[in-house]
Design a protein around this motif. Structure first.
Motif, PDB file in Angstrom:
ATOM      1  N   PHE A 123      -4.420  -6.011  -1.940  1.00  0.00           N
ATOM      2  CA  PHE A 123      -5.406  -5.260  -2.713  1.00  0.00           C
ATOM      3  C   PHE A 123      -6.688  -6.055  -2.968  1.00  0.00           C
ATOM      4  O   PHE A 123      -7.793  -5.525  -2.767  1.00  0.00           O
TER       5      PHE A 123
ATOM      6  N   PHE B  61      -5.422   3.768  -4.749  1.00  0.00           N
ATOM      7  CA  PHE B  61      -4.240   2.960  -4.430  1.00  0.00           C
ATOM      8  C   PHE B  61      -3.315   2.764  -5.637  1.00  0.00           C
ATOM      9  O   PHE B  61      -3.711   2.941  -6.786  1.00  0.00           O
TER      10      PHE B  61
ATOM     11  N   VAL C 220      -8.676   2.561   4.093  1.00  0.00           N
ATOM     12  CA  VAL C 220      -8.284   1.234   4.578  1.00  0.00           C
ATOM     13  C   VAL C 220      -8.805   1.005   5.992  1.00  0.00           C
ATOM     14  O   VAL C 220      -9.402  -0.042   6.292  1.00  0.00           O
TER      15      VAL C 220
ATOM     16  N   LEU D 260       0.800  -1.225   0.000  1.00  0.00           N
ATOM     17  CA  LEU D 260       0.000   0.000   0.000  1.00  0.00           C
ATOM     18  C   LEU D 260       0.833   1.275   0.000  1.00  0.00           C
ATOM     19  O   LEU D 260       0.343   2.343  -0.363  1.00  0.00           O
TER      20      LEU D 260
END
Length: 355
Positions: free
Chosen positions: A294, A311, A211, A203
């Motif tokens: 992800f 992202f 998140v 990330l």
């Protein structure tokens, strides 16, 4: 958010998919639209003060450029780690955050071909626990060494009443130098150029408000290992941001790299488009395998469109080269840990308005 690095995007809000509500960045408290408007305010205030001939470029790049004479430019930028800090607090370890802080700055700095010279840090906290924050500074020093620059200094502010006892924030400032004739500024970009990427380590340091909301809503424990991961969730989320300095500068020295982009908040297309001028990026999102974190986040209710917009999805740094120069790029990066085999083509450049 800052005026050098803020990505451009449309507003985000809640969106429904079937009967379920898809998680959006704005629902986590971060408005890209509001941030873009703020950059407009900054731009108007700066322009009101008049153009200084020593400034090269304008607001919106990955770093600011300042002419110092002799054909040399100083490049400078600042950034932080964001709410990734809150994950670290919950896990109980600040290890790696110092590298995040350095990387978020020097990775931006090198996109113009500037070699980092020095780094400054700012630590603000509710209580100065020396043992706790020594880990952060140690990581900063090590990351600077790995980026061939020095930690020149910094400031630590103990601010009870502003931060809770365990609360803190980090900010970093990087300065580098580049010969103006060797500046990588996207001026040679044209339709058909390739977008060639180096992988991310995960990330990095972006999108953590989203998140955290997704993890909280799903009721996941940071200490547990959810399906699809081979490590505890907290460890996967806290993996330090990868440093790209040596690879980026080696690539720039070949003379074949037309532009470079550090993939931070705003995702691939937003960040790459910042260096393409009248052109835009087209990305084939099926061209590489995404790191396991992800797909996990997507399974928690984040829509694919939002995943792409927030992202890096496994692509941390992008080079723009002509198709015939891809081999030169791979040869330049072969000696590094990020070998030529790590590179992957994720798309190409097209003219604005092209289908």
């Amino acid at each position: 958010m800052d005026d050098c690095t803020l990505p451009r995007s449309r507003a985000a809000g809640e969106e429904t998919s079937g009967t379920e509500s898809a998680l959006r960045y704005e629902s986590a408290g971060v408005s890209i639209d509001r941030g873009n408007a703020w950059v407009g305010v900054i731009r108007s205030l700066v322009e009101r003060g008049g153009k200084d001939s020593r400034v090269a470029g304008g607001i919106g790049g990955f770093s600011g450029l300042f002419r110092i004479g002799g054909g040399k430019l100083l490049a400078a930028c600042c950034d932080g780690v964001g709410t990734k800090l809150e994950i670290a607090r919950e896990v109980g370890s600040l290890r790696g955050l110092g590298q995040d802080l350095v990387a978020m700055n020097v990775n931006d700095l090198v996109t113009c071909g500037a070699a980092p010279l020095f780094f400054l840090d700012y630590i603000a906290c509710g209580f100065l626990d020396q043992e706790r924050y020594a880990e952060v500074v140690e990581d900063i020093v090590n990351a600077c060494a790995a980026s061939d620059c020095v930690r020149l200094g910094g400031e630590t502010a103990e601010m009870p009443g502003v931060y809770p006892r365990e609360g803190f924030d980090l900010a970093g400032f990087a300065v580098g130098m580049v010969e103006e004739e060797h500046l990588v500024d996207g001026s040679g970009v044209t339709s058909g150029d390739l977008l060639v990427a180096l992988p991310s380590s995960g990330l990095h340091s972006n999108g953590f408000s989203l998140v955290r909301k997704a993890v909280e809503k799903a009721g996941l424990s940071l200490a547990a290992t959810p399906p699809g991961l081979d490590e505890p969730l907290g460890q996967a989320l806290l993996r330090p941001t990868r440093l790209y300095v040596r690879e980026a500068l080696a690539a720039a020295r070949t003379g074949v790299v037309k532009a470079m982009a550090h993939i931070t908040g705003g995702g691939l297309e937003e960040n790459v488009n910042r260096v393409l001028g009248e052109y835009r990026a087209t990305v084939d999102y099926g061209a590489w395998k995404r790191p396991a974190v992800f797909p996990l986040l997507a399974s928690l209710g984040i829509a694919e469109e939002e995943m792409r917009r927030v992202f890096n999805l496994g692509a941390g740094f992008v080079f723009v080269v002509s198709p015939g120069d891809e081999t030169h790029l791979r040869e330049a990066l072969a000696p590094f840990r990020a070998s030529a085999g790590d590179l992957f083509v994720l798309g190409e450049v097209v003219r604005q308005g092209a289908a």
